[in-house]
Design an enzyme around this catalytic site. Structure first.
Site, mmCIF file in Angstrom:
data_model
loop_
_atom_site.group_PDB
_atom_site.id
_atom_site.type_symbol
_atom_site.label_atom_id
_atom_site.label_comp_id
_atom_site.label_asym_id
_atom_site.label_seq_id
_atom_site.Cartn_x
_atom_site.Cartn_y
_atom_site.Cartn_z
ATOM 1 N N CYS A 14 -8.301 -9.048 -8.310
ATOM 2 C CA CYS A 14 -7.272 -9.082 -8.344
ATOM 3 C C CYS A 14 -6.356 -9.277 -6.932
ATOM 4 O O CYS A 14 -5.374 -8.687 -6.718
ATOM 5 C CB CYS A 14 -6.203 -8.017 -9.459
ATOM 6 S SG CYS A 14 -6.548 -8.404 -10.857
ATOM 7 N N ASP A 17 1.430 1.451 -3.134
ATOM 8 C CA ASP A 17 0.797 1.201 -4.261
ATOM 9 C C ASP A 17 -0.394 2.265 -3.836
ATOM 10 O O ASP A 17 -1.309 2.117 -3.070
ATOM 11 C CB ASP A 17 0.168 -0.181 -4.100
ATOM 12 C CG ASP A 17 -0.987 -0.249 -5.128
ATOM 13 O OD1 ASP A 17 -1.259 0.616 -6.188
ATOM 14 O OD2 ASP A 17 -1.526 -1.655 -5.173
ATOM 15 N N GLN A 40 -5.185 3.378 -5.916
ATOM 16 C CA GLN A 40 -6.632 3.661 -5.463
ATOM 17 C C GLN A 40 -6.682 4.972 -4.640
ATOM 18 O O GLN A 40 -7.652 5.383 -4.115
ATOM 19 C CB GLN A 40 -7.173 2.693 -4.741
ATOM 20 C CG GLN A 40 -7.170 1.510 -5.532
ATOM 21 C CD GLN A 40 -8.468 1.128 -6.379
ATOM 22 O OE1 GLN A 40 -9.210 2.361 -6.568
ATOM 23 N NE2 GLN A 40 -8.276 0.496 -7.456
ATOM 24 N N LYS A 82 -6.711 5.590 -13.724
ATOM 25 C CA LYS A 82 -7.488 5.498 -12.648
ATOM 26 C C LYS A 82 -7.749 7.030 -11.961
ATOM 27 O O LYS A 82 -8.404 7.192 -10.931
ATOM 28 C CB LYS A 82 -7.238 4.446 -11.482
ATOM 29 C CG LYS A 82 -7.105 3.108 -11.597
ATOM 30 C CD LYS A 82 -6.774 2.353 -10.556
ATOM 31 C CE LYS A 82 -7.061 0.756 -10.499
ATOM 32 N NZ LYS A 82 -6.430 0.108 -11.798
ATOM 33 N N HIS A 107 -3.007 -5.909 -3.938
ATOM 34 C CA HIS A 107 -3.510 -6.352 -5.292
ATOM 35 C C HIS A 107 -2.270 -7.258 -5.537
ATOM 36 O O HIS A 107 -1.171 -7.211 -5.141
ATOM 37 C CB HIS A 107 -3.573 -4.921 -6.036
ATOM 38 C CG HIS A 107 -3.776 -5.122 -7.280
ATOM 39 N ND1 HIS A 107 -3.136 -5.749 -8.459
ATOM 40 C CD2 HIS A 107 -5.013 -4.741 -8.131
ATOM 41 C CE1 HIS A 107 -3.927 -5.669 -9.639
ATOM 42 N NE2 HIS A 107 -4.937 -5.210 -9.452
#
Lengths: 414, 155
Positions: free
Chosen positions: A372, A204, A207, A230, A128
């Site tokens: 993104c 990261d 997700q 999220k 991202h």
């Protein structure tokens, strides 16, 4: 669909008031949790109750409600630490504005103090922008090298030259789950390889955290960032988890109130612990909401969440293939344990934006665009995909409506 | 659904499937690029102006049906027109989408009466008004044209 039926889907849906709203006169089919997950009423209520009964600034007042605000804010840190399997939540969890700010913090604080010209940072082509641009900005200042892990035709990381890429690198900064492809990367393995090469690893997990059990100790990572909104929490707050000894050695990122021990006319002494990185009034109400989201997911059990979404992903991949064959292409790996519930669709001759527009009239919320991740989109050779992403409240009935709406889209443009 | 049919009129779908004046022109034609970061729409405009008239125009790029059909419709509309008339069309087109000179969409503003007849086939894009996010797709080629005309005027 054993996993799906065991899961109390109807009960969960009742917790999400927005799901009983209508969109264009139809039941809302929310397939955009990868962009932002809906908050359950438990989260909304916790934030409202805090604001109605407790609201105060933290770490300052001595009156009762200010003490309580501070307690709740610090409790959120502990809740998040526990949720991530942190050794010491209180010393390892920093609240930021969002996940993007967490990566900026790693780059501007740890990166600026530790990277020199001649060093290397390793990223992947499926990152991202949040895990690309902060490093490029820092690169402009310091002049180190950025190296890229490529992706295979199966849309997985190409680890064939990883040793070469990690040779002399100071940091591997990489996504746990691609927000476009749904590829779940082998973080524990990557952490081992990075450490063997003398590099740290930043993850990261935006997700990943909302969809499966995650334990920072088991993964043996050094930094990990995610987005509370999220994972059914509020916007306006991000989380950076980092090993306490790393945080202790890192200089402050943003300056101001709250992050200092002392300020004199000729300089300042930064605070100890996570507070050093939390300049200004922090997102207190949001931290309370995040606590509620953690409790909500803990009550469901992340293993159950994972099983539910895994079964739903298999159902969706099978259904899309049997309904559309190759006319609807899925940008991502084949079904399997390394496949998350992120379905990036491309349809020949129909732009993602048009797909999403027609889906909207069926009450189906998906996200069109480059998500993104422009370097990845270039690598895939597409300029946009229509992305459907799952959350705990999605079921096979949502997938069935998605398919009905996709048929209508193809008919309209065919 | 009625709104959707207004958005995706047959004429728009036709220009999307069979774009007119597709391609690029060699210099001395002026080239201008427009980009909509929101959805990745891209318009590459080649514009050949001779004696104050748009002698030829080509459109390349890729994107959604609204951005690409708008470019195709625009190319057909401005070919053979004077630069002055082309600028006039830009203004009328934006006015149809309730946009002022500064592209600001005024909340709840009364729509300004537009001479839709003067727009011909371009009036098919009027349905975009009900989909605010898509207005940028519809105006992309027109902003790119304005940019190209500005470049010409400056050279």
């Amino acid at each position: 669909m054993e996993g799906v039926t065991e899961f109390d889907l109807a009960g969960i849906r009742r917790d999400f008031p927005l799901l009983s709203e209508q969109l264009h006169g139809r039941r809302i089919v929310y397939l955009d949790s990868g962009a932002s997950a809906l908050p359950p009423h438990q989260v909304v209520t916790a934030m409202a109750t805090y604001q109605e009964t407790t609201h105060a600034n933290v770490h300052r007042g001595v009156y009762g409600t200010a003490e309580e605000a501070t307690r709740l804010y610090e409790l959120a840190r502990k809740d998040v630490g526990r949720f991530l399997g942190s050794r010491s939540g209180a010393d390892e969890v920093v609240f930021t504005k969002n996940c993007t700010e967490a990566f900026n913090l790693i780059a501007r604080s740890w990166g600026r103090a530790n990277l020199r010209s001649g060093d290397a940072v390793v990223l992947s082509e499926m990152e991202h922008h949040a895990n690309i641009v902060p490093w490029q900005q820092l690169q402009e200042m310091l002049g180190f090298e950025i190296r890229w892990i490529g992706i295979t035709e199966e849309r997985m990381l190409d680890l064939s030259n990883l040793d070469e890429l990690l040779d002399g690198a100071k940091l591997l900064s990489i996504t746990a789950t691609s927000n476009v492809l749904g590829t779940i990367n082998p973080i524990a393995h990557l952490a081992e390889r990075a450490h063997a090469a003398g590099a740290l690893i930043a993850v990261d997990a935006a997700q990943a955290v909302p969809h499966a059990p995650l334990d920072v100790r088991a993964l043996d990572v050094d930094f990990l960032a995610f987005s509370p909104h999220k994972m059914y929490g509020p916007t306006g707050i991000g989380v950076l988890w980092a090993r306490a000894e790393l945080l202790r050695a890192m200089p402050p990122f943003l300056g101001g109130g709250g992050m200092i021990k002392d300020v004199r006319l000729d300089g300042f002494v930064p605070a100890d612990g996570p507070q050093r990185f939390e300049a200004g009034t922090p997102p207190i109400t949001e931290a309370v909401g995040l606590s509620a989201a953690v409790h909500y997911l803990e009550a469901l059990g992340m293993e159950a969440v994972h099983e539910h979404e895994r079964a739903l992903t298999t159902y969706a991949l099978d259904a899309l293939e049997s309904e559309f064959g190759t006319s609807v292409a899925l940008q991502g790996p084949p079904d399997g344990p390394e496949r998350a519930g992120v379905l990036s669709l491309t349809i020949d001759g129909i732009h993602a934006h048009d797909v999403a527009q027609i889906l909207d009239t069926y009450g189906v919320c998906v996200r069109p665009g480059h998500h993104c991740a422009k370097p990845l989109m270039r690598r895939l050779g597409v300029n946009a995909t229509a992305r459907a992403s799952f959350g705990i409240y999605n079921g096979t009935d949502d997938v069935d409506i998605l398919i009905e709406a996709l048929h209508a889209t193809i008919k309209m443009f065919g | 659904m009625a709104d959707l049919e207004e958005l995706y009129r047959e004429i728009i779908l036709d220009h999307y499937r069979n774009p007119r004046n597709r391609g690029e022109l060699e210099p001395p034609a002026v080239r201008a690029e427009g980009f909509n970061p929101l959805c990745g729409d891209e318009i590459v405009l080649s514009l050949l102006v001779e004696n104050g008239t748009v002698a030829d125009v080509k459109i390349a790029g890729s994107g959604c049906s609204i951005s690409q059909s708008s470019g195709s419709l625009m190319s057909a509309a401005i070919k053979g027109k004077t630069v002055e008339q082309a600028r006039g069309l830009i203004a009328t087109f934006k006015q149809m989408l309730s946009l002022g000179d500064d592209d600001a969409i005024e909340e709840g503003a009364e729509p300004v009466p537009v001479n839709l007849r003067s727009l011909g086939e371009l009036a098919a894009l009027q349905g975009v008004v009900k989909f605010p996010v898509r207005i940028k797709c519809a105006t992309l080629s027109w902003n790119t044209l304005a940019q190209g005309l500005d470049e010409l005027a400056a050279s």
